[in-house]
Design a protein around this motif. Structure first.
Motif, PDB file in Angstrom:
ATOM      1  N   GLY A  78       0.807  -1.218   0.000  1.00 40.59           N
ATOM      2  CA  GLY A  78       0.000   0.000   0.000  1.00 40.59           C
ATOM      3  C   GLY A  78       0.839   1.267   0.000  1.00 40.59           C
ATOM      4  O   GLY A  78       0.366   2.337  -0.392  1.00 40.59           O
ATOM      5  N   VAL A 100      -0.239 -12.361   5.442  1.00 41.38           N
ATOM      6  CA  VAL A 100       1.098 -12.057   4.904  1.00 41.38           C
ATOM      7  C   VAL A 100       2.194 -12.297   5.937  1.00 41.38           C
ATOM      8  O   VAL A 100       3.383 -12.248   5.621  1.00 41.38           O
ATOM      9  CB  VAL A 100       1.197 -10.608   4.346  1.00 41.38           C
ATOM     10  CG1 VAL A 100       0.275 -10.423   3.168  1.00 41.38           C
ATOM     11  CG2 VAL A 100       0.890  -9.589   5.420  1.00 41.38           C
ATOM     12  N   GLY A 122      -2.972   0.071   5.083  1.00 40.20           N
ATOM     13  CA  GLY A 122      -1.955   0.258   4.041  1.00 40.20           C
ATOM     14  C   GLY A 122      -2.558   0.426   2.650  1.00 40.20           C
ATOM     15  O   GLY A 122      -2.232   1.362   1.917  1.00 40.20           O
TER      16      GLY A 122
HETATM   17  O1  F6P Z   1       2.872  -7.164   4.014  1.00 42.43           O
HETATM   18  C1  F6P Z   1       1.693  -6.531   3.681  1.00 42.43           C
HETATM   19  C2  F6P Z   1       1.701  -5.120   4.127  1.00 42.43           C
HETATM   20  O2  F6P Z   1       1.549  -5.063   5.498  1.00 42.43           O
HETATM   21  C3  F6P Z   1       0.646  -4.304   3.424  1.00 42.43           C
HETATM   22  O3  F6P Z   1      -0.592  -4.406   3.992  1.00 42.43           O
HETATM   23  C4  F6P Z   1       1.250  -2.953   3.477  1.00 42.43           C
HETATM   24  O4  F6P Z   1       0.638  -2.100   2.569  1.00 42.43           O
HETATM   25  C5  F6P Z   1       2.682  -3.279   3.124  1.00 42.43           C
HETATM   26  O5  F6P Z   1       2.922  -4.481   3.793  1.00 42.43           O
HETATM   27  C6  F6P Z   1       3.696  -2.246   3.488  1.00 42.43           C
HETATM   28  O6  F6P Z   1       3.728  -1.972   4.854  1.00 42.43           O
HETATM   29  P1  F6P Z   1       4.413  -0.681   5.437  1.00 42.43           P
HETATM   30  O7  F6P Z   1       3.719   0.512   4.879  1.00 42.43           O
HETATM   31  O8  F6P Z   1       4.259  -0.787   6.925  1.00 42.43           O
HETATM   32  O9  F6P Z   1       5.864  -0.700   5.029  1.00 42.43           O
END
Ligand code: F6P
Length: 569
Positions: free
Chosen positions: A158, A512, A271
């Protein structure tokens, strides 16, 4: 919800109805009702949704609306908009709607109105994007005094897909001096290739991570910082070339970015719903804050529509219910997204995360295993490219593939003949997929081409199109920031509708985690093996490797050993 929705009267009624409807072809539904388009299309917020080419009747629709009532959808929509903790497994609200709440009405989380904080971050984003673009008196300059020319967003999931997609889609609005890059993959090819094209003196990195613990992002950011220091020869250069977007001030500070250069958001922003927050900073810099606010305004218009329109005219509700119909009652496992607007080339990838991370669940919000399929597999690519790649399977394959055709009446460029080619192809595909071509029609067509009887017998089975492939068609005039905001919010709310109908929480993503944990033990095994080679930490390293091995299967161990042996060659 105490019992599974599949045990409700509304669900049973849909099941019975499906048996009645199953033998009826879409072409029969159109033949029976000349008003089908008028009956099954809605225009709202400047978007037309034609859902007449779906395998449904008025009865289907009213049964689906009963299902929404059974699932207490109206109530759940109110809870979302009131800032309740609808993300129950993480005990959080899901307030992407607050980020674009242009009416500024108070929205409270734990009794606190979140709007002042949101507005303060938007003001900081405006100040920053104006200064990078050179729209304000005090221009942001790199360490050696030059204006910024390249914006590199480092993030993943995200923190990458949404901003990358919007920035790509709104290329026509970019500042002429600025170029944007999105680095997400931990494979150093991604960062390496990007850096190779950049001048450190004029490059600004935006490190985007909600948690600021994500392995890929931190590795990429660390390597980018080292590259900058090496090139400019001074640690102090970092402050002029790195900013962060995060919820985690402490981790950002530990990384070496001054909190003054940090743009905050909050744990109630998921996210995949975060592009409306400071995660949208690269968008704001590239298209300007006024245009970014237009994006928010478009989304807000769709939010209001979702919150207030009757369900029978409510775009996200209709699209959500139709999706539920296909996935459970007609057995569709996939859903194609086919934009006939090239600037939306990254839209299917963004929707993959939005939909599959939200709805790829097998237990309800209160932990019961479902006995029905939930979120579909999302995929797609812009037409007409897809036509010359995978549409064959849609036309003559064995899978039921519901699709969304997304059509812009006008393109960003006006080259003679092009847009008619786009529009005619889009409409031709939805028509041909639905109608198909019967054996009788095929025979007539082949005879009129002068084919012999023998050839006809041979060719006929290959030239028949079964049709009956359903689609929605979404039409808008031209992609602007506002229209894009509406389109994105439409899909976000569609996801919510489906989550509620299936009784699942669309805002967590526990799935995940397992892969991340296993990767971290394998990373130790690989690191330890290297340490072993270097002697000093050898014994500890090898012990660590052995422990990691114990936890893995023989295939994983075999692959690990193969990689290690290869490194020793
Ligand atoms: O691993 C999945 C996730 O948690 C997503 O939901 C999120 O968008 C992405 O990883 C990135 O996470 P962060 O913005 O905390 O780096």
């Amino acid at each position: 919800m105490d019992k599974l929705i599949s045990h409700s009267a509304a669900w049973a009624a849909l099941k019975a109805h499906q048996h009645q409807l199953a033998p009826i072809h879409l072409r029969d539904l159109f033949a029976e009702d000349s008003q089908r388009f008028e009956r099954f299309s809605v225009e709202a917020c400047g978007l037309l949704l034609d859902y007449s080419k779906n395998r449904l009747t008025r009865d289907t629709l009213s049964l689906l609306l009963n299902l929404a009532t059974e699932a207490k959808l109206q109530d759940w929509i109110a809870r979302l908009f009131q800032g309740e903790k609808v993300n129950n497994t993480e005990q959080r609200a899901a307030l992407h709607i607050a980020l674009r709440n242009r009416s500024n009405r108070p929205i409270r989380v734990d009794g606190k109105n979140v709007m002042p904080d949101i507005n303060a971050v938007l003001a900081k984003m405006r100040q920053f994007s104006d200064s990078v673009r050179g729209d304000s008196k005090k221009q942001w300059r790199g360490y050696t005094g030059k204006p910024i020319e390249s914006i590199v967003n480092i993030g993943i999931g995200g923190s990458d897909l949404g901003p990358a997609m919007v920035t790509r889609a709104l290329k026509a609005y970019h500042h002429p001096r600025l170029r944007s890059y999105f680095v997400s993959n931990v494979d150093s090819t991604h960062l390496g290739e990007t850096l190779a094209a950049l001048n450190p003196e004029t490059t600004l990195f935006i490190v985007a991570s909600k948690t600021f613990t994500t392995q890929e992002t931190l590795l990429n950011a660390t390597s980018a910082r080292q590259w900058l220091i090496d090139k400019l020869g001074d640690n102090n250069a970092v402050a002029k070339h790195f900013v962060a977007v995060s919820t985690a001030t402490q981790q950002v500070t530990e990384f070496g970015i001054d909190p003054i250069n940090m743009f905050e958001f909050w744990d109630w922003v998921g996210g995949r719903y975060s592009l409306w927050s400071a995660i949208g900073l690269p968008i704001a810099v590239m298209i300007g804050m006024n245009n970014f606010e237009q994006l928010l305004a478009g989304a807000h218009e769709m939010d209001t529509h979702f919150e207030t329109a009757p369900f029978a005219e409510n775009l996200p509700v209709l699209m959500g219910l139709i999706g539920v119909w296909y996935s459970r009652f007609l057995g569709a496992t996939t859903h194609a997204v086919l934009p006939y607007d090239y600037c939306l080339e990254l839209f299917p990838a963004h929707l993959q995360q939005l939909i599959m991370e939200s709805l790829g669940k097998r237990v309800t919000r209160d932990g019961k295993e479902v006995d029905y399929p939930t979120g579909p597999i999302i995929w797609g690519t812009p037409g007409n490219n897809g036509q010359h790649a995978f549409y064959q399977l849609l036309h003559q394959g064995t899978h039921l593939v519901p699709a969304d055709f997304i059509i812009a009446i006008e393109s960003q460029y006006d080259l003679p003949g092009h847009q008619n080619a786009v529009l005619s192809n889009a409409l031709a595909q939805t028509h041909a997929l639905m109608m198909g071509r019967t054996a009788e029609q095929t025979k007539q067509a082949l005879y009129s081409s002068g084919i012999t009887d023998k050839m006809l017998t041979q060719q006929l089975p290959h030239r028949v199109f079964q049709g009956n492939q359903p689609s929605n068609t979404l039409v808008y005039k031209k992609l602007t920031p506002q229209v894009l905001g509406k389109l994105l919010a439409l899909y976000e709310h569609k996801v919510y509708v489906q989550g509620i109908c299936w009784g699942i929480n669309p805002f967590d993503q526990w799935g995940v985690e397992l892969g991340k944990q296993v990767a971290s033990t394998l990373m130790s095994a690989l690191r330890a093996e290297k340490a072993g080679l270097n002697g000093l930490n050898g014994l500890n390293g090898l012990k660590e490797t052995a422990q990691a091995h114990e936890r893995h299967d023989s295939s994983t161990d075999g692959l690990l050993n193969y990689i290690k042996a290869y490194r020793h060659r």
